[in-house]
Write a protein that holds these residues in place. Structure first.
Motif, PDB file in Angstrom:
ATOM      1  N   UNK A 227      36.433  19.786 -26.184  1.00  0.00           N
ATOM      2  CA  UNK A 227      37.769  19.040 -26.258  1.00  0.00           C
ATOM      3  C   UNK A 227      38.803  19.872 -25.137  1.00  0.00           C
ATOM      4  N   UNK A 228      39.262  19.306 -24.421  1.00  0.00           N
ATOM      5  CA  UNK A 228      40.182  19.828 -23.330  1.00  0.00           C
ATOM      6  C   UNK A 228      41.432  20.437 -23.798  1.00  0.00           C
ATOM      7  N   UNK A 229      42.160  19.640 -24.878  1.00  0.00           N
ATOM      8  CA  UNK A 229      43.092  19.964 -25.571  1.00  0.00           C
ATOM      9  C   UNK A 229      42.934  21.122 -26.563  1.00  0.00           C
ATOM     10  N   UNK A 594      34.852   2.959 -21.497  1.00  0.00           N
ATOM     11  CA  UNK A 594      35.123   4.252 -20.444  1.00  0.00           C
ATOM     12  C   UNK A 594      36.484   3.649 -19.654  1.00  0.00           C
ATOM     13  N   UNK A 595      36.578   2.398 -19.400  1.00  0.00           N
ATOM     14  CA  UNK A 595      37.976   2.024 -18.871  1.00  0.00           C
ATOM     15  C   UNK A 595      39.259   2.345 -19.782  1.00  0.00           C
ATOM     16  N   UNK A 600      43.952   5.607 -20.557  1.00  0.00           N
ATOM     17  CA  UNK A 600      44.674   6.549 -21.344  1.00  0.00           C
ATOM     18  C   UNK A 600      44.986   8.001 -20.766  1.00  0.00           C
ATOM     19  N   UNK A 601      44.147   8.410 -19.665  1.00  0.00           N
ATOM     20  CA  UNK A 601      44.120   9.679 -19.056  1.00  0.00           C
ATOM     21  C   UNK A 601      44.748   9.341 -17.495  1.00  0.00           C
ATOM     22  N   UNK A 602      45.104   8.233 -17.191  1.00  0.00           N
ATOM     23  CA  UNK A 602      46.014   8.082 -15.988  1.00  0.00           C
ATOM     24  C   UNK A 602      44.769   8.021 -14.921  1.00  0.00           C
ATOM     25  N   UNK A 603      43.875   7.719 -15.286  1.00  0.00           N
ATOM     26  CA  UNK A 603      42.601   7.788 -14.122  1.00  0.00           C
ATOM     27  C   UNK A 603      42.329   6.367 -13.658  1.00  0.00           C
ATOM     28  N   UNK A 604      42.751   5.554 -14.384  1.00  0.00           N
ATOM     29  CA  UNK A 604      42.679   4.035 -14.072  1.00  0.00           C
ATOM     30  C   UNK A 604      43.861   3.346 -14.271  1.00  0.00           C
TER      31      UNK A 604
END
Ligand SMILES: O=P(O)(O)OC[C@H]1O[C@](O)(CO)[C@@H](O)[C@@H]1O
Length: 632
Positions: A227-229, A594-595, A600-604
């Motif tokens: 978990x990155x956080x 996945x989308x 939600x993480x500003x990657x799409x």
């Protein structure tokens, strides 16, 4: 074949697919029989000894109706006699086991005599070095860690002894600052950051909570997830003390993704802080694993071996548990003594003199030998809070199995009607601590669904000598804790809820070592009673494989989105278009998830619609990434 998205089992799809399916050869469900609770000793002997057990019919118990034993005997005189008759005491350890509130009968004990004898015999073979983990072709040697003379050869004995010497010497050098970090304001290591998961973390966490002194020479913290956080939080809490932090990376296989990710994230934090990780890194892993080779090539501070004959969930007495404990100033020799003393006792073949056999028989009685009831673990001591989390892995990863030894004894045997005995075994463990849990879920235990038995852990010494204080005339805080434990035990029993009570004098290294050994042996004996291999974990591999396939799909999605985003003008795509271009129309739900995660993480970017109406959304990347890597 079942797909990741859990769609109903479909005929294998033809043509290209993303390989997202979980391969599962299976027989029609109707062919499976659950292992019925043996109605006679021959049943049990057959399941323990024959090469292929004939299917058994479902009993009423296994047909979904949890078995409730007859109401327990509540006569105080008979209960006291039962208490005295069955009370187990380990004199040197000051440890007691009370099984009087488990209602096993003489008939049950008679029926279990032969299976217990077989379990004892199998355990003796295990300790001599037999391949007690047949599915992985491995020995099972965690008992040798606290008595190297038991190891089957001098090579292993020497490995165990030299590793312990290395642990003690290294910990002493770190604590004395003979080994120190290159640029620490404190001039010594003050922190431990342990990176590991499952058995590579649960034991060290349990022992740290139980035994670490209030002011340890090094304070330990754990990264036990990807978990990155959570990783950011641990690194943020370290702050400038990162320079004084010894990072211990623990992974028996040396390749567990969560641990590898934690290492990469922490190494980035070291780079960002201008620190050289290798001067502060320690690896505990099997020799020549990916992690071991990385640590060797990069010149880390130290490496300690894990052995293939020690499972993760039974590794607390290996470097996995002993190195972190020693660095916190915990007396690991005392832990080993406690475990060795308990091991000696749990080799007894006389049931009443063997606390692990008592536990195993109680588990069998209480849960019908099929896990029909859960085991609630309730230590009435704050410092034992993490015991249940530790036992969750030790018990559930050992016993929660789909097939028994008969079904797997010849791994290359085809899965046919008469060779496959689906057992779906297990014993569920949960609990935190008393009396705190009395204000959470004891209501359900006392009056709700009767699907459990309790294991109380009682600690007689309330607080260190010299700290006594009466909060009211002749009553201390500890008296309340004592009263809550026994009040709860009585209240549950009055409503036919069975329980075991394990009592120790105080929480010290020897007692903790003994508790670890007690439950390792109990699980091992119980596993033989239910004819299960307690030392492999095939079910976890399925999840790991599926996770890898989700990531593979994500990469395909990014490729498809990138191609569409590089068009002029950029072409936002619907989920159907993405699924079609990924050649995975049946994975549309996973594609949607996945989308959603990437957006939600500003990657799409969701160009149209919203995630609440999946069919409405159109997605693109917002920028064209011409980097060739995208095509790798
Ligand atoms: O120590 P490793 O190899 O990283 O494995 C971590 C954990 O993952 C498992 O292999 C599967 O859960 C456990 O048995 C083990 O304790």
């Amino acid at each position: 074949m079942a797909s990741i998205s859990g769609a109903a089992a479909a005929a294998p799809s033809s043509g290209a697919s993303c390989g997202l399916r979980l391969r599962r050869d299976h027989l029609p469900r109707s062919s499976y029989f659950r292992l019925a609770r043996p109605s006679s000793i021959t049943d049990v002997s057959r399941s323990c000894s024959s090469s292929s057990s004939p299917p058994r019919s479902l009993t009423s118990k296994q047909s979904g109706h949890a078995h409730v034993h007859a109401s327990v005997d509540k006569d105080p005189v008979r209960l006291w006699n039962r208490y005295v008759e069955w009370l187990y005491q380990h004199k040197q350890l000051g440890l007691f086991v009370d099984v009087s509130r488990i209602g096993f009968t003489e008939e049950f004990l008679r029926r279990m005599e032969a299976p217990m004898e077989r379990a004892f015999a199998a355990m003796r073979e295990l300790e001599k070095g037999a391949i007690a983990n047949p599915d992985e072709g491995r020995m099972v040697g965690h008992y040798w860690l606290r008595n190297p003379a038991l190891a089957p050869n001098s090579f292993l004995r020497d490995k165990i002894e030299t590793t312990l010497d290395h642990i003690l010497a290294f910990a002493s050098d770190v604590i004395s600052a003979k080994i120190r970090p290159p640029s620490s304001p404190a001039g010594r290591f003050t922190q431990i950051l342990s990176i590991g998961i499952g058995g590579s973390s649960l034991g060290p966490q349990f022992v740290a909570e139980a035994l670490a002194p209030d002011n340890p020479p090094l304070m330990i913290r754990f990264i036990d997830n990807t978990d990155p956080a959570g990783i950011d939080h641990q690194i943020a809490q370290l702050g400038p003390e990162l320079a004084s932090t010894l990072v211990i990376v623990i992974s028996k296989s040396g390749g567990t993704p969560e641990t590898r990710n934690g290492l990469l994230e922490v190494q980035k934090a070291f780079r960002d802080a201008g620190l050289e990780f290798s001067k502060q890194g320690v690896a505990i892993t099997q020799e020549n694993s990916l992690l071991d080779n990385t640590a060797r090539i990069e010149g880390w501070l130290a490496r300690f071996p894990m052995f293939d004959w020690v499972g993760g969930r039974t590794s607390e007495m290996s470097a996995v548990g002993l190195l972190p404990a020693a660095l916190q100033g915990i007396d690991i020799k005392e832990m080993l003594v406690g475990a060795a003393q308990m091991d000696e006792e749990t080799r007894n073949t006389e049931i009443k003199a063997n606390p692990a056999a008592l536990l195993a028989l109680c588990w069998y009685w209480a849960s019908d030998g099929i896990g029909s009831k859960d085991m609630v673990v309730l230590p009435y001591k704050d410092s034992l809070l993490l015991l249940s989390r530790y036992l969750q892995q030790l018990v559930m990863e050992s016993l929660g199995k789909e097939f028994d030894l008969d079904g797997n004894r010849v791994p290359n045997r085809p899965l046919t009607y008469d060779s496959l005995m689906q057992v779906n075994q297990g014993l569920t463990v949960y609990g935190n601590k008393g009396s705190t849990d009395q204000h959470a879920y004891i209501q359900q235990l006392r009056e709700g669904v009767h699907n459990f038995f309790v294991t109380f852990i009682e600690v007689l010494r309330d607080r260190p000598p010299g700290h006594e204080w009466e909060l009211e005339p002749s009553v201390t805080c500890g008296d309340y804790l004592f009263g809550m434990l026994h009040g709860t035990r009585s209240a549950l029993y009055a409503n036919d809820r069975e329980s075991i009570t394990v009592t120790v004098q105080e929480v010290n290294p020897r007692a903790v070592g003994a508790l670890v050994a007690l439950y390792e042996r109990a699980v091992g004996l119980y596993a033989y009673l239910i004819n299960i291999n307690a030392y492999h974990q095939p079910g976890v591999e399925a999840g790991k494989k599926a996770a890898g396939e989700v990531l593979a799909l994500q990469k395909r999605i990014l490729l498809v989105l990138n191609e569409a985003s590089c068009k002029d003008p950029a072409e936002p795509l619907t989920l159907d278009q993405i699924a079609d271009r990924c050649h995975c129309p049946e994975e549309i739900e996973m594609i949607y998830k996945i989308i959603q995660h990437m957006a939600a993480n500003d990657r799409a970017l969701i160009a149209e619609g919203n995630c609440g109406s999946p069919r409405s959304i159109k997605v693109y990347l917002g920028e064209c990434n011409v980097d060739d890597d995208m095509n790798s």
